[in-house]
Write an enzyme that holds these catalytic residues in place. Structure first.
Site, PDB file in Angstrom:
ATOM      1  N   ALA A  50       0.847  -1.197   0.000  1.00  0.00           N
ATOM      2  CA  ALA A  50       0.000   0.000   0.000  1.00  0.00           C
ATOM      3  C   ALA A  50       0.879   1.242   0.000  1.00  0.00           C
ATOM      4  O   ALA A  50       1.956   1.264   0.605  1.00  0.00           O
ATOM      5  CB  ALA A  50      -0.888  -0.003   1.234  1.00  0.00           C
ATOM      6  N   HIS A  53       2.213  31.705  28.244  1.00  0.00           N
ATOM      7  CA  HIS A  53       1.933  31.146  29.568  1.00  0.00           C
ATOM      8  C   HIS A  53       0.468  30.738  29.641  1.00  0.00           C
ATOM      9  O   HIS A  53      -0.386  31.479  29.160  1.00  0.00           O
ATOM     10  CB  HIS A  53       2.223  32.208  30.636  1.00  0.00           C
ATOM     11  CG  HIS A  53       1.885  31.739  32.014  1.00  0.00           C
ATOM     12  ND1 HIS A  53       2.665  30.822  32.688  1.00  0.00           N
ATOM     13  CD2 HIS A  53       0.841  32.039  32.839  1.00  0.00           C
ATOM     14  CE1 HIS A  53       2.125  30.596  33.883  1.00  0.00           C
ATOM     15  NE2 HIS A  53       1.028  31.322  33.987  1.00  0.00           N
ATOM     16  N   LYS A  94       0.767   5.237  16.788  1.00  0.00           N
ATOM     17  CA  LYS A  94       0.371   6.404  17.591  1.00  0.00           C
ATOM     18  C   LYS A  94      -1.141   6.403  17.836  1.00  0.00           C
ATOM     19  O   LYS A  94      -1.610   6.857  18.887  1.00  0.00           O
ATOM     20  CB  LYS A  94       0.804   7.711  16.923  1.00  0.00           C
ATOM     21  CG  LYS A  94       2.183   8.161  17.372  1.00  0.00           C
ATOM     22  CD  LYS A  94       3.314   7.388  16.786  1.00  0.00           C
ATOM     23  CE  LYS A  94       4.197   6.607  17.633  1.00  0.00           C
ATOM     24  NZ  LYS A  94       5.243   5.881  16.914  1.00  0.00           N
ATOM     25  N   ALA A 116      11.040  -7.141  18.996  1.00  0.00           N
ATOM     26  CA  ALA A 116      11.324  -5.783  18.484  1.00  0.00           C
ATOM     27  C   ALA A 116      12.768  -5.460  18.820  1.00  0.00           C
ATOM     28  O   ALA A 116      13.065  -4.689  19.730  1.00  0.00           O
ATOM     29  CB  ALA A 116      10.376  -4.777  19.119  1.00  0.00           C
ATOM     30  N   VAL A 117      13.682  -6.101  18.078  1.00  0.00           N
ATOM     31  CA  VAL A 117      15.119  -5.955  18.363  1.00  0.00           C
ATOM     32  C   VAL A 117      15.827  -5.168  17.264  1.00  0.00           C
ATOM     33  O   VAL A 117      17.029  -5.294  17.064  1.00  0.00           O
ATOM     34  CB  VAL A 117      15.790  -7.337  18.566  1.00  0.00           C
ATOM     35  CG1 VAL A 117      15.247  -8.014  19.813  1.00  0.00           C
ATOM     36  CG2 VAL A 117      15.608  -8.234  17.341  1.00  0.00           C
ATOM     37  N   GLY A 152      13.527  -1.049  23.104  1.00  0.00           N
ATOM     38  CA  GLY A 152      13.819   0.143  22.310  1.00  0.00           C
ATOM     39  C   GLY A 152      12.519   0.846  21.972  1.00  0.00           C
ATOM     40  O   GLY A 152      11.531   0.746  22.713  1.00  0.00           O
ATOM     41  N   ILE A 188      10.103   0.404  19.582  1.00  0.00           N
ATOM     42  CA  ILE A 188       8.873  -0.353  19.348  1.00  0.00           C
ATOM     43  C   ILE A 188       8.454  -1.105  20.610  1.00  0.00           C
ATOM     44  O   ILE A 188       7.283  -1.079  21.012  1.00  0.00           O
ATOM     45  CB  ILE A 188       9.057  -1.328  18.161  1.00  0.00           C
ATOM     46  CG1 ILE A 188       9.231  -0.530  16.871  1.00  0.00           C
ATOM     47  CG2 ILE A 188       7.880  -2.295  18.042  1.00  0.00           C
ATOM     48  CD1 ILE A 188       9.545  -1.352  15.637  1.00  0.00           C
ATOM     49  N   ARG A 210      15.461  -2.980  13.163  1.00  0.00           N
ATOM     50  CA  ARG A 210      15.060  -3.185  11.769  1.00  0.00           C
ATOM     51  C   ARG A 210      16.302  -3.129  10.899  1.00  0.00           C
ATOM     52  O   ARG A 210      17.289  -2.505  11.279  1.00  0.00           O
ATOM     53  CB  ARG A 210      14.038  -2.107  11.348  1.00  0.00           C
ATOM     54  CG  ARG A 210      12.720  -2.254  12.106  1.00  0.00           C
ATOM     55  CD  ARG A 210      11.715  -1.183  11.707  1.00  0.00           C
ATOM     56  NE  ARG A 210      11.305  -1.236  10.319  1.00  0.00           N
ATOM     57  CZ  ARG A 210      10.318  -2.013   9.847  1.00  0.00           C
ATOM     58  NH1 ARG A 210       9.638  -2.809  10.662  1.00  0.00           N
ATOM     59  NH2 ARG A 210      10.011  -1.988   8.572  1.00  0.00           N
ATOM     60  N   ALA A 249      10.927   8.375   9.803  1.00  0.00           N
ATOM     61  CA  ALA A 249      10.136   8.823   8.658  1.00  0.00           C
ATOM     62  C   ALA A 249      10.527  10.230   8.206  1.00  0.00           C
ATOM     63  O   ALA A 249      10.633  10.503   7.006  1.00  0.00           O
ATOM     64  CB  ALA A 249       8.660   8.779   9.020  1.00  0.00           C
TER      65      ALA A 249
END
Ligand code: FAD
Ligand code: NAD
Length: 465
Positions: A38, A444, A52, A270-271, A185, A187, A273, A320
């Site tokens: 995609a 402020h 997010k 998640a080590v 990390g 992710i 990419r 990104a």
């Protein structure tokens, strides 16, 4: 096989590739872009944006659950529950809107999109297995490679079954009862926080002795405290050795060499990419490499004439906004303009709770580079806006040269600090000194006042501490 000709062919429609194609087309360069999946790439489909969105769902649910307990704000809620299917539908709706928008922007600017997988023939020719079933050969003057990256797989715990990468962990059909995350990390922590807040029992296995080891310890300390407060179990200095028998657990080895099993319904690995260099005959071009990434100069040129590369394919930092900035530079150079990718700093933001931002150098990095520097920190505990947001943990820290007060770096940790990244970048890229930031009126009550106050504190004249 049908053959088409174009001036610029972009391979990959992620933030790097689609921005390059839009900019080149704006500059009048006949442009085609090939994308196998995609439009929007990792970032829009299975990365920045859906993560997010999921984090937002988790934060809202967690806040509601806290209100159902004992809220000091006087808000009372009965029995909150999460409809995960509906939440995922909302998240996917955002992805669809944005990826549809990318297609519309490419079309509006006159870049032609070809759906299919590209295989390199030579530096000016690419074959495409088009989604329509029809094979296509595209010949170009300039070839821009933007194929992104893919998750690193652990040999001992390969992906499949209940072992997932971030893509799987963004699409669970139910909240896992027990989630084990390997890697503390970006992710691991962003998604670890999210699933914990959505109700999973979360255990994190990290090889180093710290969470977020790429940030300094003072910066990651509030994140560590928040993980402990939320009841996330941490196994630091540990590595994953394999799945336990029956697959319902992860075998983990600690540095002391004892092995134990963590019960798990899902395991998120998640080590890191790695640049996507395999599977499309890139090796046939024999480009110079920098480790496992394609080597480029500051105009995003590879070692082969008129072959360009941008984004995650060119290595760290795999972000990104870096990919987009490189895409713009490459497009302008291809159009004959003189442009260089030479940022003073690339902001890094980790969307944990609290969030972490780092732009430019830390004091330690500056000192190591032989620069005499000074640094000062302003805590959110002394900021009215932070109090009104129930987020008094954390701080803003500034690093500046000792001799002329030129600002070299900013670090911040706290609720909502991701939005300070722009101010930090402006200050560095525009060559601001402590006196400049200290002398600017900051609205402020805002978190931004901590930016001004940290500069004032470095000058020895903080007003609110
Ligand atoms: P990609 O976005 O990976 O795009 C490459 C595209 O090329 C893909 O669409 C792929 O299908 C296509 N492609 C590859 N090979 C071929 C081929 N042979 N033929 C045709 N098409 C091909 N970064 C941030 O800055 N902020 C964040 O908050 C953030 N969050 C993230 C969260 C997660 C869970 C993940 C995984 C990543 C996150 N990132 C974040 C990193 C960010 O997604 C990447 O840095 C960014 O997507 C890189 O852009 P790119 O254009 O280089 O590659
Ligand atoms: P990472 O490099 O951020 O973290 C990987 C972690 O895994 C490290 O702490 C490392 O010490 C640990 N590790 C490595 N091998 C291990 C092992 N065998 N056992 C246990 N721990 C091990 O990688 P990631 O979290 O996979 O993210 C990949 C990339 O995606 C990031 O580097 C970043 O470029 C991008 N990303 C960015 C954002 C953001 O900007 N907010 C969010 C998500 C992802």
């Amino acid at each position: 096989m049908q053959t088409k000709q174009t001036t610029l062919l972009v391979v990959g429609g992620g933030p790097g590739g689609y921005v390059a194609a839009i900019r080149a087309a704006q500059l009048g360069v006949p442009t085609m872009l090939v994308e196998g999946e995609a439009l929007g790439g990792t970032c829009l489909n299975v990365g920045c944006i859906p993560s997010k969105a999921l984090i937002h769902v988790a934060e809202q649910f967690d806040a509601t659950r806290r209100y159902a307990g004992n809220s000091p704000l006087g808000i009372h809620v009965d029995k909150p529950r999460i409809e995960l299917g509906q939440a995922m539908g909302w998240k996917n709706g955002i992805v669809d809107r944005l990826t549809g928008g990318v297609g519309a922007l490419l079309k509006k600017n006159g870049a032609q999109v070809v759906r299919g997988w590209a295989t390199i023939v030579d530096g000016k020719t690419v074959d495409v297995k088009a989604a329509s079933g029809e094979d296509l050969r595209i010949q170009c003057e300039h070839l821009l490679l933007a194929t992104g990256s893919e998750p690193v797989e652990l040999k001992a715990v390969p992906f499949g079954g209940n072992v997932v990468s971030s893509t799987g962990a963004l699409a669970f059909s139910e909240v896992p009862k027990r989630l084990v995350v390997v890697g503390a990390g970006y992710i691991g922590l962003e998604l670890g926080f999210a699933w914990r807040k959505l109700g999973a029992e979360v255990a994190i296995v990290e090889a180093t002795d710290r969470v977020l080891p790429t940030y300094d310890e003072e910066l990651s300390r509030p994140v560590l405290a928040a993980l402990k407060r939320l009841g996330v179990t941490l196994h630091l200095g540990c590595t994953a050795e394999g799945l336990a028998e029956g697959g319902k657990g992860l075998r983990v080895r600690s540095r002391q060499a004892d092995e134990f099993v963590l019960p798990a319904d899902q395991v998120l690995v998640a080590v890191g990419r790695r640049p996507k260099t395999r599977g499309f005959n890139l090796e046939s071009l024999q480009l110079d490499m920098a480790g496992n990434a394609v080597k480029v100069d500051d105009q995003c040129r590879t070692s082969m004439r008129n072959v360009w590369a941008i984004g995650d394919l060119t290595g760290e930092p795999m972000l990104a906004h870096r990919a987009m900035a490189q895409g713009e530079v490459a497009a302008e150079c291809i159009a004959g303009h003189r442009k260089h990718f030479a940022p003073l700093a690339i902001p890094a933001v980790c969307f944990t709770d609290p969030e972490v931002v780092a732009v430019g150098q830390t004091g330690e990095q500056a000192s190591k580079a032989g620069i005499a520097c000074q640094s000062a920190l302003f805590p959110f505990a002394a900021n009215g806006r932070a109090m009104s947001l129930e987020g008094t943990e954390g701080f803003v820290r500034v690093v500046a040269r000792k001799d002329n007060h030129l600002i070299l770096g900013w670090q911040a940790v706290g609720t909502g600090v991701s939005e300070l990244a722009a101010a930090f970048s402006y200050a560095i890229e525009m060559g601001a000194r402590l006196e400049d930031v200290g002398g600017i009126i900051h609205a402020h009550p805002t978190l931004g006042e901590a930016v001004q106050e940290s500069a004032l504190r470095a000058l020895g004249r903080a007003l609110h501490i």
